[in-house]
Design a protein around this motif. Structure first.
Motif, mmCIF file in Angstrom:
data_model
loop_
_atom_site.group_PDB
_atom_site.id
_atom_site.type_symbol
_atom_site.label_atom_id
_atom_site.label_comp_id
_atom_site.label_asym_id
_atom_site.label_seq_id
_atom_site.Cartn_x
_atom_site.Cartn_y
_atom_site.Cartn_z
ATOM 1 N N ARG A 27 0.880 -1.169 0.000
ATOM 2 C CA ARG A 27 0.000 0.000 0.000
ATOM 3 C C ARG A 27 0.915 1.216 0.000
ATOM 4 O O ARG A 27 1.743 1.381 0.883
ATOM 5 N N HIS A 28 0.769 2.068 -1.012
ATOM 6 C CA HIS A 28 1.627 3.239 -1.132
ATOM 7 C C HIS A 28 0.921 4.519 -0.681
ATOM 8 O O HIS A 28 1.571 5.519 -0.406
ATOM 9 N N ASP A 29 -0.388 4.466 -0.642
ATOM 10 C CA ASP A 29 -1.202 5.589 -0.171
ATOM 11 C C ASP A 29 -2.288 5.025 0.734
ATOM 12 O O ASP A 29 -2.532 3.820 0.740
ATOM 13 N N MET A 40 -9.396 6.309 -9.959
ATOM 14 C CA MET A 40 -8.533 5.149 -9.786
ATOM 15 C C MET A 40 -8.870 4.095 -10.842
ATOM 16 O O MET A 40 -10.029 3.858 -11.165
ATOM 17 N N VAL A 41 -7.816 3.477 -11.401
ATOM 18 C CA VAL A 41 -7.991 2.385 -12.356
ATOM 19 C C VAL A 41 -7.111 1.210 -11.933
ATOM 20 O O VAL A 41 -6.158 1.363 -11.167
ATOM 21 N N GLN A 42 -7.444 0.061 -12.460
ATOM 22 C CA GLN A 42 -6.694 -1.160 -12.182
ATOM 23 C C GLN A 42 -5.823 -1.498 -13.395
ATOM 24 O O GLN A 42 -6.265 -1.394 -14.530
ATOM 25 N N GLN A 43 -4.585 -1.897 -13.126
ATOM 26 C CA GLN A 43 -3.685 -2.385 -14.172
ATOM 27 C C GLN A 43 -3.275 -3.810 -13.814
ATOM 28 O O GLN A 43 -3.074 -4.121 -12.640
ATOM 29 N N ARG A 76 -2.485 -3.750 -9.836
ATOM 30 C CA ARG A 76 -2.203 -2.551 -9.065
ATOM 31 C C ARG A 76 -3.285 -1.526 -9.341
ATOM 32 O O ARG A 76 -3.902 -1.499 -10.408
ATOM 33 N N PHE A 77 -3.495 -0.718 -8.329
ATOM 34 C CA PHE A 77 -4.469 0.366 -8.417
ATOM 35 C C PHE A 77 -3.686 1.657 -8.580
ATOM 36 O O PHE A 77 -2.781 1.936 -7.788
ATOM 37 N N VAL A 78 -4.022 2.416 -9.607
ATOM 38 C CA VAL A 78 -3.248 3.608 -9.934
ATOM 39 C C VAL A 78 -4.166 4.779 -10.258
ATOM 40 O O VAL A 78 -5.339 4.601 -10.583
ATOM 41 N N LEU A 79 -3.576 5.952 -10.161
ATOM 42 C CA LEU A 79 -4.194 7.164 -10.684
ATOM 43 C C LEU A 79 -3.390 7.558 -11.907
ATOM 44 O O LEU A 79 -2.160 7.706 -11.827
ATOM 45 N N LEU A 80 -4.058 7.680 -13.031
ATOM 46 C CA LEU A 80 -3.378 8.091 -14.260
ATOM 47 C C LEU A 80 -3.242 9.607 -14.264
ATOM 48 O O LEU A 80 -4.118 10.321 -13.767
ATOM 49 N N PRO A 81 -2.167 10.111 -14.817
ATOM 50 C CA PRO A 81 -1.992 11.569 -14.863
ATOM 51 C C PRO A 81 -3.002 12.194 -15.825
ATOM 52 O O PRO A 81 -3.380 11.586 -16.820
ATOM 53 N N VAL A 82 -3.430 13.384 -15.489
ATOM 54 C CA VAL A 82 -4.391 14.076 -16.347
ATOM 55 C C VAL A 82 -3.728 14.642 -17.596
ATOM 56 O O VAL A 82 -4.397 14.924 -18.577
ATOM 57 N N VAL A 89 2.404 7.203 -13.815
ATOM 58 C CA VAL A 89 1.213 6.877 -13.044
ATOM 59 C C VAL A 89 1.550 6.933 -11.555
ATOM 60 O O VAL A 89 2.697 6.734 -11.162
ATOM 61 N N HIS A 90 0.548 7.210 -10.760
ATOM 62 C CA HIS A 90 0.711 7.240 -9.305
ATOM 63 C C HIS A 90 0.146 5.924 -8.765
ATOM 64 O O HIS A 90 -1.062 5.692 -8.798
#
Length: 155
Positions: A27-29, A40-43, A76-82, A89-90
């Protein structure tokens, strides 16, 4: 996917064992089942590697050999940059696992048949283990429940 090569190998290969080789939950956040960030998206990750293991002693001609496939899975669950920069990705959280599948086969099987069999069958054989592991780990860690789709052949 070469179905003829897979069928050739399937007649001469038998599964010996499947086991969890390694695993991580990170868990990073501060993310959990009830705190899912908007956007949030899944990769997903899938990679297959194959080892030729030790020869099994045999009194017959054409001794049996062992193969081990290691299949790396990940979600992994990430936030893609706008801004559209897909490389930055975060990462919020991730679950990874490597499963090992050991097979016995009769010497004389072509490398092409072994390769095609391992690319398809090793994933097919370990996929249910990955699915159960990912869902169990996400629940235990209180992470969002990942979507683990039906297994699709590696192309």
């Amino acid at each position: 996917m070469d179905k003829q090569l897979i069928a050739e190998a399937a007649e001469q290969v038998e599964i010996v064992d499947i086991y969890l080789y390694s695993s991580t939950v990170s868990r990073h956040d501060e993310i959990h089942q009830n705190n899912i960030p908007e956007g949030m998206v899944q990769q997903d990750k899938l990679a297959v590697s194959v080892d030729l293991l030790e020869l099994i002693e045999s009194v017959e001609d054409g001794a049996d050999s062992l193969l081990r496939a290691r299949i790396d899975y990940g979600v992994r669950f990430v936030l893609l940059p706008v801004t559209g920069d897909e490389d930055s990705v975060h990462v919020l959280a991730e679950i990874t696992a490597c499963f090992a599948a050991t097979y016995r086969y009769r010497d004389g099987l072509s490398e092409a048949a072994i390769s095609e069999f391992m690319r398809y069958n090793a994933v097919h054989n370990t996929w249910p283990f990955w699915r159960e592991h990912a869902l169990r780990m996400s629940a235990e860690a209180r992470l969002p429940r990942p979507t683990i789709p039906l297994m699709k052949p590696v192309s």
